[in-house]
Design a protein around this motif. Sequence first.
Motif, PDB file in Angstrom:
ATOM      1  N   PRO A 148       7.671   2.289  16.118  1.00  0.00           N
ATOM      2  CA  PRO A 148       8.294   3.589  15.835  1.00  0.00           C
ATOM      3  C   PRO A 148       9.563   3.447  14.984  1.00  0.00           C
ATOM      4  O   PRO A 148      10.458   2.680  15.332  1.00  0.00           O
ATOM      5  CB  PRO A 148       8.619   4.155  17.219  1.00  0.00           C
ATOM      6  N   HIS A 149       9.577   4.128  13.871  1.00  0.00           N
ATOM      7  CA  HIS A 149      10.775   4.164  13.025  1.00  0.00           C
ATOM      8  C   HIS A 149      10.656   5.327  12.058  1.00  0.00           C
ATOM      9  O   HIS A 149       9.564   5.852  11.837  1.00  0.00           O
ATOM     10  CB  HIS A 149      10.948   2.843  12.255  1.00  0.00           C
ATOM     11  N   LEU A 150      11.783   5.719  11.516  1.00  0.00           N
ATOM     12  CA  LEU A 150      11.774   6.742  10.477  1.00  0.00           C
ATOM     13  C   LEU A 150      11.958   6.059   9.135  1.00  0.00           C
ATOM     14  O   LEU A 150      12.929   5.326   8.930  1.00  0.00           O
ATOM     15  CB  LEU A 150      12.911   7.750  10.691  1.00  0.00           C
ATOM     16  N   HIS A 151      10.997   6.263   8.240  1.00  0.00           N
ATOM     17  CA  HIS A 151      11.207   5.827   6.849  1.00  0.00           C
ATOM     18  C   HIS A 151      11.836   7.018   6.138  1.00  0.00           C
ATOM     19  O   HIS A 151      11.256   8.098   6.074  1.00  0.00           O
ATOM     20  CB  HIS A 151       9.882   5.445   6.189  1.00  0.00           C
ATOM     21  N   PHE A 152      13.054   6.800   5.632  1.00  0.00           N
ATOM     22  CA  PHE A 152      13.804   7.869   4.988  1.00  0.00           C
ATOM     23  C   PHE A 152      13.962   7.544   3.505  1.00  0.00           C
ATOM     24  O   PHE A 152      14.532   6.515   3.147  1.00  0.00           O
ATOM     25  CB  PHE A 152      15.171   7.996   5.663  1.00  0.00           C
TER      26      PHE A 152
ATOM     27  N   ALA B 146       9.109  -4.282  -2.962  1.00  0.00           N
ATOM     28  CA  ALA B 146      10.006  -3.148  -3.079  1.00  0.00           C
ATOM     29  C   ALA B 146       9.925  -2.347  -1.792  1.00  0.00           C
ATOM     30  O   ALA B 146       8.902  -2.324  -1.124  1.00  0.00           O
ATOM     31  CB  ALA B 146       9.595  -2.273  -4.251  1.00  0.00           C
ATOM     32  N   HIS B 147      11.022  -1.717  -1.431  1.00  0.00           N
ATOM     33  CA  HIS B 147      11.021  -0.807  -0.300  1.00  0.00           C
ATOM     34  C   HIS B 147      11.903   0.366  -0.682  1.00  0.00           C
ATOM     35  O   HIS B 147      13.120   0.231  -0.775  1.00  0.00           O
ATOM     36  CB  HIS B 147      11.548  -1.505   0.963  1.00  0.00           C
ATOM     37  N   LEU B 148      11.242   1.501  -0.962  1.00  0.00           N
ATOM     38  CA  LEU B 148      11.970   2.607  -1.586  1.00  0.00           C
ATOM     39  C   LEU B 148      12.513   3.587  -0.552  1.00  0.00           C
ATOM     40  O   LEU B 148      12.289   4.789  -0.635  1.00  0.00           O
ATOM     41  CB  LEU B 148      11.063   3.310  -2.591  1.00  0.00           C
TER      42      LEU B 148
ATOM     43  N   ILE C  99      15.006   3.724   3.514  1.00  0.00           N
ATOM     44  CA  ILE C  99      15.632   2.988   4.611  1.00  0.00           C
ATOM     45  C   ILE C  99      14.778   3.205   5.851  1.00  0.00           C
ATOM     46  O   ILE C  99      14.327   4.323   6.101  1.00  0.00           O
ATOM     47  CB  ILE C  99      17.066   3.502   4.876  1.00  0.00           C
ATOM     48  N   ASP C 100      14.521   2.138   6.582  1.00  0.00           N
ATOM     49  CA  ASP C 100      13.791   2.272   7.843  1.00  0.00           C
ATOM     50  C   ASP C 100      14.789   2.276   8.996  1.00  0.00           C
ATOM     51  O   ASP C 100      15.522   1.313   9.183  1.00  0.00           O
ATOM     52  CB  ASP C 100      12.820   1.096   8.035  1.00  0.00           C
ATOM     53  N   TYR C 101      14.809   3.368   9.721  1.00  0.00           N
ATOM     54  CA  TYR C 101      15.666   3.469  10.899  1.00  0.00           C
ATOM     55  C   TYR C 101      14.788   3.285  12.138  1.00  0.00           C
ATOM     56  O   TYR C 101      13.940   4.134  12.424  1.00  0.00           O
ATOM     57  CB  TYR C 101      16.317   4.846  10.982  1.00  0.00           C
TER      58      TYR C 101
ATOM     59  N   GLN D 254       0.841  -1.199   0.000  1.00  0.00           N
ATOM     60  CA  GLN D 254       0.000   0.000   0.000  1.00  0.00           C
ATOM     61  C   GLN D 254       0.869   1.240   0.000  1.00  0.00           C
ATOM     62  O   GLN D 254       0.582   2.224  -0.668  1.00  0.00           O
ATOM     63  CB  GLN D 254      -0.914   0.007   1.228  1.00  0.00           C
ATOM     64  N   LYS D 255       1.977   1.162   0.748  1.00  0.00           N
ATOM     65  CA  LYS D 255       2.868   2.324   0.814  1.00  0.00           C
ATOM     66  C   LYS D 255       3.529   2.583  -0.537  1.00  0.00           C
ATOM     67  O   LYS D 255       3.712   3.718  -0.929  1.00  0.00           O
ATOM     68  CB  LYS D 255       3.945   2.108   1.885  1.00  0.00           C
ATOM     69  N   ILE D 256       3.879   1.486  -1.225  1.00  0.00           N
ATOM     70  CA  ILE D 256       4.537   1.627  -2.530  1.00  0.00           C
ATOM     71  C   ILE D 256       3.672   2.444  -3.490  1.00  0.00           C
ATOM     72  O   ILE D 256       4.171   3.224  -4.290  1.00  0.00           O
ATOM     73  CB  ILE D 256       4.824   0.225  -3.131  1.00  0.00           C
TER      74      ILE D 256
HETATM   75 ZN   LIG Z   1       9.924   2.107   5.126  1.00  0.00          ZN
END
Ligand SMILES: [Zn+2]
Length: 394
Positions: free
Chosen positions: A319-323, A238-240, A242-244, A53-55
């Motif tokens: 909790p994470h940052l998708h960058f 796909a994951h466009l 980086i997840d921190y 869904q995010k893609i």
């Molecule tokens: Zn992500």
Amino acid sequence: MFRVFLVFLFCIVSLSAASLKVENWGKGETFLTFLEKNKLPLSIYYNLEPEDQKITTDIMSGVKYQMLMSDDGQIEQVLIPIGEELQLHIIKEKDTYKLTNTPISYQENERVLTVEIKSSPYQDIIDKTNNYLLAHEFIQAFKNSVNFKRLRKGDRVVIFYKKRVRLGRQFGAPKIEAAMVEVRGHKNYVFSYNKGRFYDDKGKEVEGFFLAKPVNYRRISDGFTYKRWHPILKRYRAHLGIDYAARSGTPVRAAGNGKIIKIGRRGGYGKTITIKHDNGYKTLYAHMRAYRKGMKRGKWVKKGQVIGYVGSTGMSTGPHLHFGLYKNNRAINPNSVVKVTKSKLTGKKRKEFFAYTKKFKKDIEVALNSYEQPVKEKSFEYMVSLDQKQNNMQ
Ligand SMILES: [Zn+2]
């Protein structure tokens, strides 16, 4: 008998003649508005895995997509490219539709170009090839190590590059493998090495877009991938970005100087900020818990400045940052530019690098004396505007 069967088959094929429509993804269009507009079931979207869904949020405005229609106006198939590697494929199956990720197929061709300077390297490359994307990549590669104003007529340029070809046309931006530009007869080199970074012939990194890490993270919970075959789910994912993974509330910092061009909720990405930087780069910060006070569209921010706080808004399991990092509106791997300092090759890597560049230097000498006929591009497949004013990411 066989002939009769062929005629029969031909009749069926021509009766069910389908037509192909090619359209541009509209500005502000979301995957859901697209489904609604075309009277496609919204369950196509809601049945997707959260990551997929995010893609769909990464479909870029202006991208060309194709629709195959049956003769009674029903949509049979839709192909929507995401970046250069992957496309969303909607297929009609009986009375329902399903969506899959499929890799975009293309060929990769290696090319050599030799140019003698008449006006400027940028213009001369375009005059020879019509390939403004190549001219742009060339300028980017040398812009921090060569003063182009010092070039004289008769100085020469050699570029070894790879270009992707799809349906007979160049597809996406070409990749420079090695290049040389003479400045008043003195040769300057760049070599793509170490995951696409540019180094000079002494092993020093030369390209100058360096991002700071956007967050103090505990670990990287997911890396960047355009297409990875998932053996259990049996599909491409796909994951466009980086997840921190980081504690909720950890400050999120601008990875570079730039201007906030978007702030707000964006589908599965939750609360997001998009910053535009120089040279066609953009960064995306997603799933934030909150924005820092005073952040708004049009605001200039400095590298390292706090813009918000880590959270889990949108589609997120913790909790994470998708960058995300985009160059000329295409998602690229942030790992290639996220670093605090320029990297210098040392030890064994340095030795390997010199062996690698030795071969290229020889090839460059050969190219200088051969002037192979350059390939002139007629048109591009999936053209993305390099005009900064039009770089509005959707
Ligand atoms: Zn992500």
